[in-house]
Design a protein around this motif. Sequence first.
Motif, PDB file in Angstrom:
ATOM      1  N   LYS A   6      91.007 -31.041  29.425  1.00 12.78           N
ATOM      2  CA  LYS A   6      91.923 -31.606  28.432  1.00 12.78           C
ATOM      3  C   LYS A   6      92.533 -30.546  27.516  1.00 12.78           C
ATOM      4  N   VAL A   7      91.833 -29.461  27.269  1.00 15.19           N
ATOM      5  CA  VAL A   7      92.315 -28.451  26.325  1.00 15.19           C
ATOM      6  C   VAL A   7      93.220 -27.396  26.981  1.00 15.19           C
ATOM      7  N   LYS A   8      93.324 -27.419  28.298  1.00 20.25           N
ATOM      8  CA  LYS A   8      94.169 -26.448  28.985  1.00 20.25           C
ATOM      9  C   LYS A   8      95.629 -26.858  28.861  1.00 20.25           C
ATOM     10  N   PRO A   9      96.500 -25.930  28.483  1.00 22.35           N
ATOM     11  CA  PRO A   9      97.909 -26.280  28.273  1.00 22.35           C
ATOM     12  C   PRO A   9      98.634 -26.718  29.544  1.00 22.35           C
ATOM     13  N   GLU A  10      98.156 -26.306  30.707  1.00 22.79           N
ATOM     14  CA  GLU A  10      98.835 -26.663  31.959  1.00 22.79           C
ATOM     15  C   GLU A  10      98.390 -28.015  32.526  1.00 22.79           C
ATOM     16  N   VAL A  11      97.490 -28.702  31.830  1.00 18.56           N
ATOM     17  CA  VAL A  11      96.953 -29.978  32.307  1.00 18.56           C
ATOM     18  C   VAL A  11      97.560 -31.130  31.508  1.00 18.56           C
ATOM     19  N   VAL A  12      98.106 -32.103  32.235  1.00 22.54           N
ATOM     20  CA  VAL A  12      98.602 -33.325  31.611  1.00 22.54           C
ATOM     21  C   VAL A  12      97.474 -34.352  31.682  1.00 22.54           C
ATOM     22  N   VAL A  13      97.197 -35.009  30.560  1.00 18.16           N
ATOM     23  CA  VAL A  13      96.114 -35.982  30.492  1.00 18.16           C
ATOM     24  C   VAL A  13      96.696 -37.367  30.238  1.00 18.16           C
ATOM     25  N   MET A  14      96.321 -38.302  31.077  1.00 13.64           N
ATOM     26  CA  MET A  14      96.729 -39.698  30.901  1.00 13.64           C
ATOM     27  C   MET A  14      95.471 -40.552  30.840  1.00 13.64           C
ATOM     28  N   ARG A  15      95.520 -41.614  30.045  1.00 13.90           N
ATOM     29  CA  ARG A  15      94.352 -42.493  29.902  1.00 13.90           C
ATOM     30  C   ARG A  15      94.741 -43.932  30.201  1.00 13.90           C
ATOM     31  N   GLU A  16      93.870 -44.610  30.899  1.00 15.82           N
ATOM     32  CA  GLU A  16      93.978 -46.053  31.060  1.00 15.82           C
ATOM     33  C   GLU A  16      92.765 -46.617  30.334  1.00 15.82           C
ATOM     34  N   LYS A  17      92.956 -46.926  29.058  1.00 19.19           N
ATOM     35  CA  LYS A  17      91.840 -47.286  28.187  1.00 19.19           C
ATOM     36  C   LYS A  17      91.091 -48.525  28.651  1.00 19.19           C
ATOM     37  N   GLN A  18      91.807 -49.533  29.136  1.00 23.16           N
ATOM     38  CA  GLN A  18      91.165 -50.796  29.504  1.00 23.16           C
ATOM     39  C   GLN A  18      90.079 -50.601  30.563  1.00 23.16           C
ATOM     40  N   ARG A  19      90.339 -49.727  31.524  1.00 25.10           N
ATOM     41  CA  ARG A  19      89.354 -49.494  32.585  1.00 25.10           C
ATOM     42  C   ARG A  19      88.558 -48.209  32.379  1.00 25.10           C
ATOM     43  N   GLY A  20      88.831 -47.479  31.305  1.00 29.01           N
ATOM     44  CA  GLY A  20      88.095 -46.252  31.024  1.00 29.01           C
ATOM     45  C   GLY A  20      88.417 -45.119  31.987  1.00 29.01           C
ATOM     46  N   ILE A  21      89.630 -45.110  32.510  1.00 28.99           N
ATOM     47  CA  ILE A  21      90.035 -44.117  33.502  1.00 28.99           C
ATOM     48  C   ILE A  21      90.813 -42.993  32.815  1.00 28.99           C
ATOM     49  N   THR A  22      90.491 -41.763  33.196  1.00 29.56           N
ATOM     50  CA  THR A  22      91.244 -40.588  32.751  1.00 29.56           C
ATOM     51  C   THR A  22      91.896 -39.973  33.973  1.00 29.56           C
ATOM     52  N   ILE A  23      93.183 -39.659  33.863  1.00 26.49           N
ATOM     53  CA  ILE A  23      93.907 -39.015  34.949  1.00 26.49           C
ATOM     54  C   ILE A  23      94.328 -37.633  34.463  1.00 26.49           C
ATOM     55  N   LEU A  24      93.938 -36.621  35.211  1.00 26.01           N
ATOM     56  CA  LEU A  24      94.309 -35.241  34.911  1.00 26.01           C
ATOM     57  C   LEU A  24      95.320 -34.801  35.958  1.00 26.01           C
ATOM     58  N   GLN A  25      96.433 -34.222  35.532  1.00 29.58           N
ATOM     59  CA  GLN A  25      97.426 -33.716  36.481  1.00 29.58           C
ATOM     60  C   GLN A  25      97.632 -32.245  36.202  1.00 29.58           C
ATOM     61  N   HIS A  26      97.436 -31.451  37.226  1.00 27.65           N
ATOM     62  CA  HIS A  26      97.657 -30.008  37.101  1.00 27.65           C
ATOM     63  C   HIS A  26      98.036 -29.464  38.467  1.00 27.65           C
TER      64      HIS A  26
END
Length: 89
Positions: free
Chosen positions: A54-74
Amino acid sequence: MKCISVYTDNFEAFSDIYEQIIDSPPADNEDVVLEGITVSGSGEVPDQYIERMKVKPEVVVMREKQRGITILQHGNVFEICMPGEAAAE
């Protein structure tokens, strides 16, 4: 957290198959191809991995709070990280 790797850098293509992946995730170390995109069951990842990414500048972080899912795109991969019980559903 269970992690699934989706090998594409195309957000639209990822979005098109996202629900299919969540509904029927690949098993650990299993590769499947959905609409020409390789999807791989990457197994379990520690919570610290997600926090480090999450702290890396080249990583996009998306959250789906209802299901507790984190999506990392790099680079050319999306990583879907979800709680173990969600993966079993």
